[in-house]
Design a protein around this motif. Structure first.
Motif, PDB file in Angstrom:
ATOM      1  N   LYS A  67      71.194 -16.742 -28.846  1.00  0.00           N
ATOM      2  CA  LYS A  67      69.864 -16.834 -28.217  1.00  0.00           C
ATOM      3  C   LYS A  67      69.945 -16.479 -26.732  1.00  0.00           C
ATOM      4  CE  LYS A  67      67.586 -20.359 -30.898  1.00  0.00           C
ATOM      5  NZ  LYS A  67      67.705 -21.792 -30.924  1.00  0.00           N
ATOM      6  N   ALA A  68      70.946 -17.053 -26.031  1.00  0.00           N
ATOM      7  CA  ALA A  68      71.087 -16.775 -24.597  1.00  0.00           C
ATOM      8  C   ALA A  68      71.417 -15.300 -24.379  1.00  0.00           C
ATOM      9  CB  ALA A  68      72.177 -17.658 -24.000  1.00  0.00           C
ATOM     10  N   SER A  69      72.290 -14.735 -25.226  1.00  0.00           N
ATOM     11  CA  SER A  69      72.659 -13.314 -25.093  1.00  0.00           C
ATOM     12  C   SER A  69      71.462 -12.417 -25.310  1.00  0.00           C
ATOM     13  CB  SER A  69      73.701 -12.939 -26.144  1.00  0.00           C
ATOM     14  OG  SER A  69      74.870 -13.581 -25.894  1.00  0.00           O
ATOM     15  N   GLN A  70      70.683 -12.751 -26.341  1.00  0.00           N
ATOM     16  CA  GLN A  70      69.519 -11.898 -26.656  1.00  0.00           C
ATOM     17  C   GLN A  70      68.494 -11.926 -25.529  1.00  0.00           C
ATOM     18  OE1 GLN A  70      68.260 -13.332 -30.476  1.00  0.00           O
ATOM     19  NE2 GLN A  70      70.107 -12.525 -31.453  1.00  0.00           N
ATOM     20  N   GLU A  71      68.322 -13.089 -24.911  1.00  0.00           N
ATOM     21  CA  GLU A  71      67.347 -13.187 -23.819  1.00  0.00           C
ATOM     22  C   GLU A  71      67.808 -12.359 -22.614  1.00  0.00           C
ATOM     23  OE1 GLU A  71      64.440 -13.823 -23.571  1.00  0.00           O
ATOM     24  OE2 GLU A  71      63.993 -14.323 -21.479  1.00  0.00           O
ATOM     25  N   VAL A  72      69.129 -12.421 -22.309  1.00  0.00           N
ATOM     26  CA  VAL A  72      69.633 -11.591 -21.211  1.00  0.00           C
ATOM     27  C   VAL A  72      69.439 -10.115 -21.544  1.00  0.00           C
ATOM     28  CG1 VAL A  72      71.727 -10.841 -19.998  1.00  0.00           C
ATOM     29  CG2 VAL A  72      71.305 -13.272 -20.322  1.00  0.00           C
ATOM     30  N   ASP A  93      78.851  -7.471 -22.010  1.00  0.00           N
ATOM     31  CA  ASP A  93      78.025  -7.173 -20.825  1.00  0.00           C
ATOM     32  C   ASP A  93      77.318  -8.443 -20.338  1.00  0.00           C
ATOM     33  OD1 ASP A  93      78.629  -4.433 -20.966  1.00  0.00           O
ATOM     34  OD2 ASP A  93      77.037  -4.102 -22.445  1.00  0.00           O
ATOM     35  N   VAL A  94      76.858  -9.250 -21.287  1.00  0.00           N
ATOM     36  CA  VAL A  94      76.154 -10.482 -20.909  1.00  0.00           C
ATOM     37  C   VAL A  94      77.110 -11.434 -20.179  1.00  0.00           C
ATOM     38  CG1 VAL A  94      74.961 -12.529 -21.793  1.00  0.00           C
ATOM     39  CG2 VAL A  94      74.459 -10.276 -22.769  1.00  0.00           C
ATOM     40  N   GLY A  95      78.346 -11.556 -20.701  1.00  0.00           N
ATOM     41  CA  GLY A  95      79.339 -12.402 -20.033  1.00  0.00           C
ATOM     42  C   GLY A  95      79.640 -11.906 -18.627  1.00  0.00           C
ATOM     43  N   TYR A  96      79.725 -10.604 -18.491  1.00  0.00           N
ATOM     44  CA  TYR A  96      80.023  -9.985 -17.187  1.00  0.00           C
ATOM     45  C   TYR A  96      78.858 -10.170 -16.212  1.00  0.00           C
ATOM     46  CZ  TYR A  96      80.310  -5.918 -13.985  1.00  0.00           C
ATOM     47  OH  TYR A  96      80.303  -5.085 -12.900  1.00  0.00           O
ATOM     48  N   LEU A  97      77.668  -9.733 -16.617  1.00  0.00           N
ATOM     49  CA  LEU A  97      76.523  -9.759 -15.701  1.00  0.00           C
ATOM     50  C   LEU A  97      76.122 -11.184 -15.331  1.00  0.00           C
ATOM     51  CD1 LEU A  97      74.345  -6.930 -17.311  1.00  0.00           C
ATOM     52  CD2 LEU A  97      75.698  -6.802 -15.213  1.00  0.00           C
ATOM     53  N   SER A  98      76.213 -12.101 -16.279  1.00  0.00           N
ATOM     54  CA  SER A  98      75.773 -13.470 -15.974  1.00  0.00           C
ATOM     55  C   SER A  98      76.703 -14.118 -14.943  1.00  0.00           C
ATOM     56  CB  SER A  98      75.677 -14.323 -17.240  1.00  0.00           C
ATOM     57  OG  SER A  98      76.933 -14.443 -17.846  1.00  0.00           O
ATOM     58  N   ASN A  99      77.989 -13.717 -14.922  1.00  0.00           N
ATOM     59  CA  ASN A  99      78.893 -14.260 -13.910  1.00  0.00           C
ATOM     60  C   ASN A  99      78.835 -13.488 -12.603  1.00  0.00           C
ATOM     61  OD1 ASN A  99      80.566 -16.624 -14.915  1.00  0.00           O
ATOM     62  ND2 ASN A  99      80.555 -15.258 -16.680  1.00  0.00           N
ATOM     63  N   LEU A 100      78.209 -12.321 -12.645  1.00  0.00           N
ATOM     64  CA  LEU A 100      77.997 -11.561 -11.408  1.00  0.00           C
ATOM     65  C   LEU A 100      76.785 -12.110 -10.656  1.00  0.00           C
ATOM     66  CD1 LEU A 100      79.402  -9.163 -10.075  1.00  0.00           C
ATOM     67  CD2 LEU A 100      77.938  -7.627 -11.391  1.00  0.00           C
TER      68      LEU A 100
END
Ligand code: SF4
Ligand code: SF4
Length: 385
Positions: free
Chosen positions: A21-26, A59-66
């Motif tokens: 759910k969190a990945s899809q929203e990002v 990409d979601v893991g990368y961008l969310s920590n950026l």
């Protein structure tokens, strides 16, 4: 066998590490932002976004920590709620980022500690405190515990140096392994690439200056406008408190390191004189760490409610408060070390320090680790174009 094979042999499915759910929203908000691109100059997230057409879990893991959760893009967004697109980039990233901490945690079964993290941190710190105070009271006579001890070696009348040093060595060994494994998981999951020392220099500069909390993507200087706070005014306070916390922590770490050199290199035992290097570094570090963590606490409360995500609030506050207590009791120890309260204060301070380091790989501290990895990956992407 590759690392990914090893992880999958451990039952780790790298494709589904993050909550769908969190990945899809990002992925949804990034698709909209990629069409809009109004916020391109705000931070490193947007240039990284424009290099992608689709957003997979890595990409979601990368961008969310950026993302620094500064809130600037939310306040600028014409598609934010109540618009039907409901774009809230910082909140979407905050949810995914909190998931990523659990996803990359090592060993895997301890990932659950990121859920209800505020409670876990409180229990971990309290456990460390109770164990240390109990251990000291069991090991030495009350007259020693409540006695006045002066000069070099005074601390070791309360707790023998071998015990005092062995506990952190064991904890540190575990923490370092957990961090290395977490980093490797992050690096492989996000598909990050190492492309040279210049990326490392750029990532260190961005971290040291907290560049992206300056309110635009290129501000290494404190005269930058800063980030929006709860009242929609831009301010550099969050950046300043972050820096005080980071540099205060590093100075305290330097104080301990210099103290270790004094002990093993010169045969000098703590406590040291008020104007000797370990005490000066620890005192300055402790004071600015107290100011930084107290400031972060209030800045967190002032942050616009819409850009926070409830899943991470307990973790954030628990970490800030525990770091404040560690630094405050260190300063208190300095103040009472020549009185009968030294034994109790030393026990409380060491208990907090041991508990704090033990919970480190399952606390908000990992934010620094994955954020630095994201900055390193971003520097490489930028250079490669
Ligand atoms: S946050 Fe809003 S304004 Fe900014 S790029 Fe995305 S859609 Fe556009
Ligand atoms: S760092 Fe700030 S501007 Fe950039 S994505 Fe996060 S909230 Fe938006």
């Amino acid at each position: 066998m590759s690392l990914i094979d090893n992880l999958e042999a451990d039952g780790f499915d790298l494709k589904t590490l993050l909550d769908p759910k969190a990945s899809q929203e990002v992925a949804r908000v990034m698709q909209i932002c990629n069409a809009c691109r109004y916020c391109e100059g705000f931070c490193a997230v947007f240039p990284a976004m424009t290099r992608r057409r689709h957003f997979n879990e890595g990409d979601v893991g990368y961008l969310s920590n950026l993302c620094h959760n500064c809130g600037a893009c939310y306040h600028a967004c014409q598609y934010a709620p109540p618009h039907e697109f409901g774009v809230n980039v910082p909140q979407a990233f905050a949810a995914a980022r909190n998931d990523s901490y659990a996803a990359y945690a090592w060993p895997g079964p301890l990932a659950g500690l990121f859920r209800q993290n505020g409670l876990f941190v409180t229990l971990g710190i309290s456990g460390g405190l109770a164990l240390t105070v109990g251990l000291m009271l069991a090991m030495i006579a009350p007259s020693l515990f409540w006695g006045v001890h002066l000069g070099e070696g005074a601390f070791y009348k309360i707790m023998p140096h071998t015990v005092m040093a062995t506990i952190p060595i064991v904890i540190s060994a575990f923490v370092i392994v957990a961090f290395v494994m977490g980093w490797r998981r992050y690096w492989h999951h996000t598909g990050a690439k190492w492309s040279g020392m210049r990326d490392l220099v750029d990532a260190v500069k961005a971290s040291a200056s907290m560049r992206h909390l300056g309110g635009d993507s290129a501000s290494d200087v404190i005269s930058a406008p800063g980030c929006p706070s709860g009242d929609d005014q831009s301010s550099n306070l969050r950046r300043i408190y972050h820096q005080l916390t980071m540099y205060g922590f590093l100075l305290c770490f330097a104080s301990t390191s210099v103290g270790t050199i004094y002990h093993y290199g010169f045969g000098r035992e703590a406590p040291y004189g008020y104007f000797e290097l370990p005490v000066v570094l620890g005192t300055v570090g402790g004071i600015i760490l107290c100011i930084g963590t107290a400031g972060l606490f209030f800045e967190k409360r002032r942050l616009h409610p819409a850009v926070k995500h409830e899943s991470g609030l307990g973790m954030d506050y628990a970490f800030i408060v525990s770091l404040f207590l560690v630094s405050f009791t260190g300063l208190l120890l300095l103040a009472v070390r020549e009185t009968s309260l030294m034994g109790l204060t030393l026990a409380v301070h060491l208990g907090l320090v041991y508990g704090f380091f033990l919970i480190l790989p399952y606390s908000k501290f990992v934010h620094g680790l994955y954020r630095f990895a994201a900055l390193l990956a971003s520097a490489g992407e930028t250079r490669r174009g």
